[in-house]
Design an enzyme around this catalytic site. Structure first.
Site, mmCIF file in Angstrom:
data_model
loop_
_atom_site.group_PDB
_atom_site.id
_atom_site.type_symbol
_atom_site.label_atom_id
_atom_site.label_comp_id
_atom_site.label_asym_id
_atom_site.label_seq_id
_atom_site.Cartn_x
_atom_site.Cartn_y
_atom_site.Cartn_z
ATOM 1 C CB CYS A 130 -0.854 0.015 1.266
ATOM 2 S SG CYS A 130 -1.666 -1.553 1.569
ATOM 3 N NE ARG B 146 4.711 3.052 -2.536
ATOM 4 C CZ ARG B 146 5.570 2.355 -1.793
ATOM 5 N NH1 ARG B 146 5.121 1.462 -0.955
ATOM 6 N NH2 ARG B 146 6.851 2.564 -1.873
ATOM 7 C CD1 TRP C 45 -2.762 -4.459 -5.392
ATOM 8 C CD2 TRP C 45 -1.716 -5.808 -3.940
ATOM 9 N NE1 TRP C 45 -2.560 -5.672 -6.013
ATOM 10 C CE2 TRP C 45 -1.920 -6.523 -5.147
ATOM 11 C CE3 TRP C 45 -1.079 -6.463 -2.888
ATOM 12 C CZ2 TRP C 45 -1.505 -7.828 -5.326
ATOM 13 C CZ3 TRP C 45 -0.669 -7.780 -3.070
ATOM 14 C CH2 TRP C 45 -0.881 -8.450 -4.282
ATOM 15 C CG ASN D 204 3.748 -0.321 2.439
ATOM 16 O OD1 ASN D 204 4.815 0.161 2.121
ATOM 17 N ND2 ASN D 204 3.282 -1.402 1.855
ATOM 18 N N GLY D 205 2.780 -3.065 4.377
ATOM 19 C CA GLY D 205 3.612 -4.205 4.756
ATOM 20 C C GLY D 205 2.731 -5.360 5.181
ATOM 21 C CD GLU E 211 7.324 -7.549 -20.815
ATOM 22 O OE1 GLU E 211 7.314 -8.278 -19.816
ATOM 23 O OE2 GLU E 211 6.868 -6.389 -20.806
ATOM 24 C CE LYS F 6 3.528 -5.351 -20.070
ATOM 25 N NZ LYS F 6 4.760 -5.404 -19.362
ATOM 26 C CD GLU G 230 1.634 -6.795 -16.631
ATOM 27 O OE1 GLU G 230 2.120 -6.496 -15.540
ATOM 28 O OE2 GLU G 230 2.133 -6.406 -17.719
ATOM 29 C CG HIS H 10 9.206 -31.110 -25.049
ATOM 30 N ND1 HIS H 10 9.524 -32.432 -25.265
ATOM 31 C CD2 HIS H 10 10.164 -30.391 -25.687
ATOM 32 C CE1 HIS H 10 10.643 -32.509 -25.967
ATOM 33 N NE2 HIS H 10 11.043 -31.278 -26.240
ATOM 34 C CE LYS I 248 4.839 1.528 -13.449
ATOM 35 N NZ LYS I 248 4.982 0.583 -14.575
HETATM 36 C C1 G6P Z 1 4.709 -5.177 -10.766
HETATM 37 C C2 G6P Z 1 4.406 -4.331 -11.986
HETATM 38 C C3 G6P Z 1 5.263 -4.812 -13.150
HETATM 39 C C4 G6P Z 1 6.734 -4.784 -12.778
HETATM 40 C C5 G6P Z 1 7.007 -5.574 -11.509
HETATM 41 C C6 G6P Z 1 8.413 -5.321 -10.975
HETATM 42 O O1 G6P Z 1 4.252 -6.467 -10.947
HETATM 43 O O2 G6P Z 1 3.037 -4.412 -12.317
HETATM 44 O O3 G6P Z 1 5.046 -3.971 -14.265
HETATM 45 O O4 G6P Z 1 7.481 -5.312 -13.826
HETATM 46 O O5 G6P Z 1 6.110 -5.174 -10.467
HETATM 47 O O6 G6P Z 1 8.486 -3.978 -10.572
HETATM 48 P P1 G6P Z 1 9.798 -3.125 -10.514
HETATM 49 O O7 G6P Z 1 9.340 -1.767 -10.054
HETATM 50 O O8 G6P Z 1 10.704 -3.791 -9.520
HETATM 51 O O9 G6P Z 1 10.386 -3.111 -11.873
#
Ligand code: G6P
Length: 606
Positions: free
Chosen positions: A2, A27, A74, A98-99, A478, A482, A485, A501, A601
């Site tokens: 958070c 967050r 969150w 937060n934590g 990746e 994407k 997500e 496989h 994020k």
């Molecule tokens: C979250 C975000 C991702 C990001 C990951 C690592 O899952 O949604 O977009 O790649 O955290 O975050 P960082 O800030 O360490 O790159």
């Protein structure tokens, strides 16, 4: 996980609290809340969902207190409903957290046995009960907090308000970041320096175990024994923080389009006039190390996985790579004095941070590739190589990823040179390629109309598969990440050679397969795997270069064609159409592109 803020101010606290929370929404955005002290009494407003809901609530039911705390959540423990929203208030104590308090069950049982009544399912509420109990036992606020903190296992950044104390805000930190900000006749507290940007540019950071006692006049730092500590404050430059969507509908679209520019800026830091790589702050003797560890989470991990291929190819250096949440719990046999690289956009990801400390305690030199230069990770590292992506607002990372790649390839080239395994000629040819990356990325952006058409098909699918070989394999991972997500379509990335496989069993006419196959050394093999999909009726989108498109020449594929380019730089350009495919599919489906459900994020819990 958070974001928390606090203000002991001159005017009504709710507007600056809300503004600071807006900057912490990365967050989490499951719920938000604010509590202030009005005429000595605690009053709070909470709302489920995004901050906009809390704002509407405050518009109709304003808070007028000049001291307050705020939270954006969150959800970890307890559903995202109003009861579980912070601040939690118990017997004249309000707190935001937060934590994760790992021993919360045991503490809850103890408190319940003593007659405590809980109103939420959160781990955080136990802390409010414990502090309130110490207050009832006659402790002053600081003493009450000091008494409770040693009982908490896990991680926390906490902020407390106390009924009857109009000029007192207490912050505490263990594991989760916390900063304080200095104003004139007002003081602030926030999960990061950026949250305080509109309020002040003078900040100090709490260290693990610190307590900060804020009044309008001063900020005092204490250790758990109540001994005073000195924590230096610094002036932070926030000029680069203005963020707008410009002409784009979403931040994600804007950030995808910014890539030629920000990748160019990032590279410019590391390429000198002689067309060689210069890493000014990296005092590592690559000749004496026998291994590099790369650790990260999410998209940053995939950037690290691509870098593994580069370190092996250009520096002949073995790479140990792992996801941070796994790395820190393994019995990694570190060689003394080796290099550990941590990759992160935010610099606050809890698992990556914990892995960084783990590597440090095992005698590793710690280098971080990080976008937020005021972050905890940047401050905790021996060496910092910044990515200059600028603020990334879209939760799904795009421009930070390609800037991480740009930085990592520079490190691999510098390592190759200093280990004597990369000739000057090879280095300058690689650097010539790097200098062209922004223009290759710009060409990749020109594919957007065609990607949009293909996104129509993807948006009707319930699953998708991404495959590739070599550096195209992490790109496949990746691309799939994407897509899931932002569209919530189930997608998987696979090494193309692994298809037979298992995943080949899934192939039918309804499963789009995105093949990432430029004309590199793995092209022929990737084409064989493509034929295996076509033979089973799977629709193919082939992402390739000009030469690859002419060699493939298959009418059974939709082709996205990039210009021919050096193999070393291809991952940066190939990432762009994959990002656009996810973005346009999401835009067609009408999902919340910039803040997809359940995500945050920056993941500040383990
Ligand atoms: C979250 C975000 C991702 C990001 C990951 C690592 O899952 O949604 O977009 O790649 O955290 O975050 P960082 O800030 O360490 O790159």
């Amino acid at each position: 996980m958070c974001g928390i803020v606090g203000v002991v101010g001159r005017g009504p606290a709710s507007a600056p609290l809300l503004d600071a929370l807006r900057r912490l929404e990365y967050r989490g955005y499951d719920s938000a809340g604010i509590a202030t002290l009005e005429a000595g009494s605690l009053t709070r407003r909470r709302a489920v969902g995004k901050l906009a809901n809390l704002k509407s609530r405050l518009d109709s039911e304003p808070l007028s207190g000049r001291i307050g705390i705020g939270h954006t959540r969150w959800a970890t423990h307890g559903r995202p409903d109003e009861n579980n929203a912070h601040p939690h208030m118990v017997g004249g104590v309000a707190l935001v957290h937060n934590g994760i308090i790992e021993n919360h069950r045991e503490l809850r049982n103890e408190l319940k046995a003593a007659g405590a009544h809980f109103t939420s399912e959160t781990d955080s509420e136990v802390v409010a009960h414990l502090v309130s109990r110490e207050r009832k036992n006659g402790c002053e606020p600081v003493a009450a907090v000091r008494k409770v903190l040693p009982r908490l296992n896990g991680t926390f950044a906490l902020a407390f308000l106390f009924e009857g104390h109009e000029n007192l805000l207490i912050g505490a930190r263990k594991g989760s970041p916390l900063a304080v900000g200095y104003g004139r006749g007002e003081m602030f507290l926030g999960s990061d320096a950026i949250s305080l940007a509109p309020l002040t540019d003078v900040v100090a950071y709490l260290e693990d175990g610190d307590l900060a006692v804020l009044t309008r006049e001063q900020i005092e730092f204490l250790d758990v024994n109540g001994e005073r500590l000195h924590r230096a404050s610094a002036k932070i430059a926030f000029s680069a923080l203005a963020v707008h969507k410009g002409e784009h509908r979403h931040f994600m679209a804007k950030e995808i389009h910014e890539q030629p520019k920000v990748v160019g800026q990032t590279l410019a830091q590391y390429i000198d006039r002689n067309r060689t790589i210069r890493l000014p702050s990296v005092d590592v003797d690559f000749g004496t190390i026998d291994r590099v560890s790369i650790v990260a989470c999410g998209t940053a991990f995939y950037a690290g996985l691509i870098a593994k291929y580069w370190f092996e190819r250009y520096a002949k250096l073995p790479v140990e790579i792992d996801i941070a949440s796994e790395f820190r719990y393994r019995d990694v046999p570190f060689g003394a004095g080796n290099l550990a690289i941590f990759v992160s956009q935010s610099g606050e990801t809890a698992d990556t941070l914990a892995s960084l400390e783990f590597a440090k305690t095992h005698g590793q030199r710690v280098l971080s590739v990080v976008n937020v230069q005021t972050s905890t990770m940047a401050r905790a590292s021996n060496i910092v190589l910044p990515t200059l992506a600028g603020p990334e607002i879209g939760v799904a990372s795009t421009k930070a990823f390609t800037c991480q790649l740009a930085t990592l390839i520079c490190i691999a080239i510098a390592a190759g040179r200093s280990r004597g395994v990369l000739s000057a000629e090879d280095e300058s040819s690689l650097v010539r390629g790097l200098a062209e990356i922004p223009s290759y990325m710009a060409r990749a952006l020109e594919l957007e109309p065609k990607v949009h058409e293909l996104a129509r098909k993807i948006s009707t699918a319930s699953d998708a598969l991404f495959i590739g070989r070599g550096t195209n394999y992490p790109l496949a991972l990746e691309g799939a990440l994407k897509l899931k997500e932002v569209t919530y379509i189930h997608a998987e990335g696979y090494a193309a050679g692994e298809l037979k496989h298992g995943p080949i069993a899934l192939i039918d006419k309804n499963l789009p397969v995105i093949v990432i196959a430029p004309s590199d050394r793995t092209f022929e093999k990737a084409m064989s795997n493509t034929q295996e999909v076509i033979a089973r009726g799977g629709p193919i989108i082939l992402l390739t270069d000009q030469k690859g498109a002419s060699l493939a020449a298959s009418s059974a594929c939709s082709v996205l064609e990039l210009p021919d380019m050096p193999q070393s730089v291809a991952p940066l350009a190939l990432a762009v159409p994959l990002q656009l495919l996810a973005y346009h599919s999401a835009a067609i489906l009408g999902t919340d592109v910039d803040q997809p459900r359940n995500l945050a994020k920056s993941v500040t819990v383990e």
